[in-house]
Write a protein that holds these residues in place. Structure first.
Motif, PDB file in Angstrom:
ATOM      1  N   GLU A 109       6.216 -49.801  39.041  1.00  0.00           N
ATOM      2  CA  GLU A 109       5.077 -50.453  39.676  1.00  0.00           C
ATOM      3  C   GLU A 109       4.869 -49.922  41.092  1.00  0.00           C
ATOM      4  O   GLU A 109       5.785 -49.853  41.897  1.00  0.00           O
ATOM      5  CB  GLU A 109       5.310 -51.964  39.722  1.00  0.00           C
ATOM      6  CG  GLU A 109       4.177 -52.743  40.343  1.00  0.00           C
ATOM      7  CD  GLU A 109       4.465 -54.223  40.323  1.00  0.00           C
ATOM      8  OE1 GLU A 109       3.995 -54.916  41.234  1.00  0.00           O
ATOM      9  OE2 GLU A 109       5.160 -54.685  39.402  1.00  0.00           O
ATOM     10  N   HIS A 137       7.594 -43.698  32.248  1.00  0.00           N
ATOM     11  CA  HIS A 137       7.225 -44.956  32.909  1.00  0.00           C
ATOM     12  C   HIS A 137       7.322 -44.761  34.404  1.00  0.00           C
ATOM     13  O   HIS A 137       8.399 -44.510  34.938  1.00  0.00           O
ATOM     14  CB  HIS A 137       8.160 -46.077  32.442  1.00  0.00           C
ATOM     15  CG  HIS A 137       7.965 -47.365  33.196  1.00  0.00           C
ATOM     16  ND1 HIS A 137       8.931 -48.325  33.283  1.00  0.00           N
ATOM     17  CD2 HIS A 137       6.911 -47.845  33.901  1.00  0.00           C
ATOM     18  CE1 HIS A 137       8.510 -49.337  34.008  1.00  0.00           C
ATOM     19  NE2 HIS A 137       7.282 -49.073  34.390  1.00  0.00           N
ATOM     20  N   ASP A 180       2.569 -48.358  35.989  1.00  0.00           N
ATOM     21  CA  ASP A 180       2.524 -49.810  36.079  1.00  0.00           C
ATOM     22  C   ASP A 180       1.766 -50.200  37.342  1.00  0.00           C
ATOM     23  O   ASP A 180       2.206 -49.926  38.455  1.00  0.00           O
ATOM     24  CB  ASP A 180       3.959 -50.340  36.123  1.00  0.00           C
ATOM     25  CG  ASP A 180       4.013 -51.855  36.009  1.00  0.00           C
ATOM     26  OD1 ASP A 180       2.981 -52.513  36.267  1.00  0.00           O
ATOM     27  OD2 ASP A 180       5.089 -52.379  35.674  1.00  0.00           O
ATOM     28  N   PHE A 219       6.056 -48.895  26.285  1.00  0.00           N
ATOM     29  CA  PHE A 219       6.063 -49.530  27.598  1.00  0.00           C
ATOM     30  C   PHE A 219       6.535 -50.973  27.550  1.00  0.00           C
ATOM     31  O   PHE A 219       6.113 -51.761  26.703  1.00  0.00           O
ATOM     32  CB  PHE A 219       4.666 -49.492  28.224  1.00  0.00           C
ATOM     33  CG  PHE A 219       4.599 -50.264  29.509  1.00  0.00           C
ATOM     34  CD1 PHE A 219       5.080 -49.711  30.686  1.00  0.00           C
ATOM     35  CD2 PHE A 219       4.099 -51.565  29.533  1.00  0.00           C
ATOM     36  CE1 PHE A 219       5.059 -50.441  31.876  1.00  0.00           C
ATOM     37  CE2 PHE A 219       4.064 -52.292  30.712  1.00  0.00           C
ATOM     38  CZ  PHE A 219       4.550 -51.724  31.886  1.00  0.00           C
ATOM     39  N   VAL A 230      -1.161 -51.614  32.902  1.00  0.00           N
ATOM     40  CA  VAL A 230      -0.519 -50.309  32.896  1.00  0.00           C
ATOM     41  C   VAL A 230      -1.573 -49.299  32.452  1.00  0.00           C
ATOM     42  O   VAL A 230      -2.430 -49.607  31.615  1.00  0.00           O
ATOM     43  CB  VAL A 230       0.713 -50.297  31.962  1.00  0.00           C
ATOM     44  CG1 VAL A 230       0.330 -50.585  30.521  1.00  0.00           C
ATOM     45  CG2 VAL A 230       1.441 -48.966  32.043  1.00  0.00           C
TER      46      VAL A 230
END
Length: 500
Positions: free
Chosen positions: A491, A488, A57, A7, A47
């Motif tokens: 956000e 991932h 995130d 990450f 995270v």
């Protein structure tokens, strides 16, 4: 979505990681480094992950303070749940404009925040701020780690600190305070006082079975994360035969337990200019290792099985002798008692992937290993070299940067990057090598036991090879695999921070 294995936020870098387990989910708080000019304050970001493969995130957890606040930089600390089920977060407050008694060194302070909603939102408690007591330097009072031995005993806080007197490079001490309510803290005798280092950053203490462990990052010329073992939380602390978690590039590692497993989260440092010869920088990319416990209490380190299993798509490779160009089938035995032999893949390998090798090393072999991002003839590459005679594994590269017209004038002027070595027992017999490459990141594991992390910037592409020097070895299997899983989640929301 992103295919990154390790990450890193979309903007900035990962500094010290503060891991915490809550309801089966790993909350990986980290110091969010933004290399902007002018330099902004440092915040805690967050995270989370449940499987060590997909990360969400969650944005800022503890915001940096304003220019006049004590926590313009919110630095490392720890998280606990109190007896009422309330989460409390302890962190270091630092403002370069607030000087200590010497007028030259900025103050470092212990600060606190709390959460009533399962670590989602935090409220700062500035009235609980305190600094170093007498006998300690006011500018080194950081990384508070809070724990207790049992639920009936007092809470204990351990901090990276320095004595006010003594040889300057050897004043490092783990200071200790106790509390019954997590708000009022009383200084007591130091937790650990070896009088050996500048200081011991990011302390971490935990019990695993019958043993207690002290983990710290050594602020010295070696900059590495080490651990000690004891039969008691009060010591004395023993030094295991190999007391490091990884090498120089993996730093500020702290641990977290989930389902009986112990994970170590830290960061792999970036390098200035994104080049192999660049100096190491503070902060980089998050990386997680898993520890296993040996019978004597010492720890072995490897990549979590979830990360390994996520590489589930095999890549077909064929190999040729690096000297003659002739096709070579595996398994393949090499016997070069006073020479060198290598085979290199015909096809280039992916910039992200897993390399898995099984090799039988014969007695008295000097070296063998793996060529990464190699030229077609194997002459230029990154090199993961196993050295049985020296009992170590090293990460090397060739060519190095040329610094003059003579053959010996190359960067470093040493046999290899000296900080990228690990002690490794390599007795005659079968051994395994697992390597994860993710663009400029590399994490290698030997025998599921010893890890070595680093950066590989200058050669972005190339072939895969294996080699033997001065000895004999049989490469039973060499596999390359990739993965398609997204790891991932961008956000989604920032947490809420309030003060009073």
């Amino acid at each position: 979505m992103s295919a990154q294995v390790f990450f890193q936020p979309s903007e900035g870098w990962v500094g010290d990681v503060i891991p915490f387990e809550h309801d089966g989910e790993l909350f990986l708080f980290y110091l969010h480094e933004l290399r902007n000019d002018p330099k902004p304050g440092t915040a805690w970001s967050l995270v989370t992950t449940r499987d060590l493969v997909a990360f969400e995130d969650r944005g800022v957890a503890i915001a940096a303070g304003g220019e006049d606040d004590s926590d313009f930089n919110a630095y490392t600390g720890s998280v606990v749940i109190d007896d009422d089920g309330v989460a409390r977060l302890f962190y270091t407050g630092h403002n370069p404009r607030h000087m200590g008694p010497d007028g030259e060194t900025p103050l470092q302070l212990v600060m606190q925040a709390k959460s009533d909603d399962g670590l989602r939102t935090w409220r700062k408690l500035p009235h609980l701020t305190f600094g170093a007591p007498e006998r300690y330097e006011a500018g080194d009072w950081r990384d508070p780690f809070v724990f207790r031995v049992d639920r009936k005993g007092p809470w204990r806080m351990v901090l990276a600190a320095r004595h006010e007197d003594g040889p300057h490079r050897r004043r490092g001490v783990l200071a200790q305070l106790t509390s019954t309510d997590l708000e009022r803290w009383t200084p007591v005798e130091p937790f650990w006082d070896p009088r050996r280092y500048v200081t011991h950053e990011c302390p971490d203490i935990f019990q695993w079975g019958e043993y207690w462990y002290l983990v710290y990052s050594e602020f010295s010329e070696t900059f590495t994360t080490r651990y000690r073992i004891s039969d008691s939380a009060d010591g004395p602390w023993r030094v295991p035969a190999d007391d490091t978690v990884d090498g120089r590039a993996f730093y500020a590692s702290k641990s977290v337990e989930r389902d009986g497993r112990r994970f170590f989260a830290g960061w792999i440092a970036s390098k200035e200019g994104s080049r192999d010869d660049g100096p190491y920088q503070w902060a980089g990319t998050m990386s997680m290792l898993e520890a296993t416990q040996r019978p004597d209490g010492s720890l072995a380190f490897h990549l979590p099985s979830e990360i390994i299993a996520s590489f589930d798509e095999s890549v077909s490779l064929t190999f040729r002798d690096a000297s003659t160009g002739e096709a070579v089938e595996l398994p393949s035995a090499f016997n070069v008692p006073d020479g060198y032999a290598a085979v290199v893949s015909t096809e280039p390998v992916p910039s992200q992937g897993r390399v898995s090798v099984r090799v039988v090393i014969e007695e008295s072999t000097t070296e063998c290993g793996v060529l990464l991002r190699s030229s077609g003839d194997g002459d230029e590459s990154y090199i993961l070299r196993l050295e049985p005679r020296r009992g170590r594994v090293v990460l090397d590269r060739w060519p190095r940067e040329i610094t003059g017209p003579m053959q010996w004038q190359m960067s470093g002027d040493v046999p290899f990057a000296i900080e990228l070595e690990r002690a490794c027992q390599l007795e005659p017999g079968e051994h395994t090598i697992d390597i994860i490459i993710d663009d400029s990141l590399l994490v290698a594991v030997v025998d599921n036991n010893v890890t070595l992390s680093g950066r590989i910037y200058d050669r972005a592409t190339g072939h895969l090879g294996v080699f033997v020097g001065e000895g004999a070895a049989t490469f039973l299997d060499v596999q390359v695999s990739t993965r398609t899983v997204a790891t991932h989640i961008p956000e989604t929301s920032s947490l809420t921070i309030t003060t009073r």
